[in-house]
Design an enzyme around this catalytic site. Structure first.
Site, mmCIF file in Angstrom:
data_model
loop_
_atom_site.group_PDB
_atom_site.id
_atom_site.type_symbol
_atom_site.label_atom_id
_atom_site.label_comp_id
_atom_site.label_asym_id
_atom_site.label_seq_id
_atom_site.Cartn_x
_atom_site.Cartn_y
_atom_site.Cartn_z
ATOM 1 N N CYS A 257 0.805 -1.225 0.000
ATOM 2 C CA CYS A 257 0.000 0.000 0.000
ATOM 3 C C CYS A 257 0.849 1.292 0.000
ATOM 4 O O CYS A 257 1.360 1.674 -1.041
ATOM 5 C CB CYS A 257 -0.985 -0.055 1.164
ATOM 6 S SG CYS A 257 -2.388 1.054 0.924
ATOM 7 N N HIS B 258 -3.077 -5.833 2.363
ATOM 8 C CA HIS B 258 -2.324 -5.523 3.589
ATOM 9 C C HIS B 258 -1.757 -6.762 4.290
ATOM 10 O O HIS B 258 -1.526 -7.788 3.675
ATOM 11 C CB HIS B 258 -3.203 -4.688 4.519
ATOM 12 C CG HIS B 258 -3.082 -3.228 4.244
ATOM 13 N ND1 HIS B 258 -2.003 -2.497 4.675
ATOM 14 C CD2 HIS B 258 -3.862 -2.378 3.554
ATOM 15 C CE1 HIS B 258 -2.152 -1.251 4.284
ATOM 16 N NE2 HIS B 258 -3.273 -1.141 3.592
#
Ligand code: GLN
Length: 249
Positions: free
Chosen positions: A93, A194
């Site tokens: 990310c 994630h």
């Protein structure tokens, strides 16, 4: 022996991103492979990036990305050299965004990326327009099609990716409702998925570990073929099947 450098673990660690390191440690330990994870953060002594097998950067909110950006720029040459030498980069990310050309936040502030890769990321002006939730992608990274399940939460919309990590089957990916997710090369996985990425998708963990082990063996002067001893992933696969069934039916 696998040596990992976890960068900015104290600043970029959203949604269990450090869990990815726990998984690599665990999967090494189960196989009797030594695994050392060093950390680096702002103003620490500059490490020898090329001495590692894997460099890991997690995700963070815009503020944390701003905080680390000047320091990250100081590391540019070291990270670039490591990447050029084949060190594996795993980028999540915010870390993914900062390896591209730039990240422009909702207020129009631009954080310069390291420019290792051609993509760039722009957040929509409305902070409410975020890509949040479960995601499923299909990747060919391991050489066979694998459905990868994960969780994404980002405002940034990433464009200019020529070699994505996978095709989106559920969720958003690089941009809102986009076809593609992440960025990928032989020695790079950059993704919006994630911390549970490696916990939920053992093939991806092992693909990374196999790469690192094979490279280490090759570097030691041996051309011996190496296979990772298999682990029992029954539970992981069952968990993933539940998610696939729920999201793709
Ligand atoms: N701040 C970035 C965004 O919102 C990255 C967020 C993250 O790492 N989850 O796009």
């Amino acid at each position: 022996m696998i040596k990992i450098l976890h960068m900015y673990a104290d600043m970029l660690d959203l949604y269990g991103d450090s869990g990815n390191m726990e998984i690599l440690r665990y999967r090494c330990k189960m196989r009797g492979i030594d695994c050392e994870v060093d950390t680096y953060s702002i103003d620490a002594e500059m490490p020898d990036f090329t001495s590692y097998d894997l460099i890991y950067i997690g995700g963070g909110a815009d503020l944390e990305q701003q905080h680390i950006s000047a320091d990250l720029m100081k590391c540019r040459e070291g990270i670039k050299n490591a990447y050029d030498e084949g060190v594996f980069l795993l980028l999540i990310c915010g870390g993914y965004q900062l390896m591209g050309k730039y990240y422009r936040d909702a207020d129009g502030n631009e954080i310069k990326g390291l420019g290792l890769f051609d993509y760039y990321t722009v957040a929509p002006q409305s902070r409410r327009k975020r890509c949040i939730g479960n995601i499923v992608i299909q990747t060919e990274k391991t050489g066979a099609p694998v459905k990868v399940v994960g969780f994404e939460n980002h405002g940034g919309q990433t464009s200019g990716v020529k070699t994505p990590f996978g095709k989106v089957l559920y969720g958003n990916g690089n941009c809102s409702k986009s076809e593609n997710e992440g960025y990928c090369e032989d020695n790079v996985i950059a993704t919006y998925l994630h911390g549970p990425l490696l916990a939920k998708n053992p093939e991806i963990s092992d693909d990374i570990l196999l790469y690192c082990m094979q490279r280490a063996i090759y570097k030691s002067g041996s051309d011996e073929a190496y296979e990772l001893p298999p682990l029992d992933d029954t539970l992981e696969n069952e968990c993933r099947s539940v998610m696939l069934e729920r999201l793709l039916k």
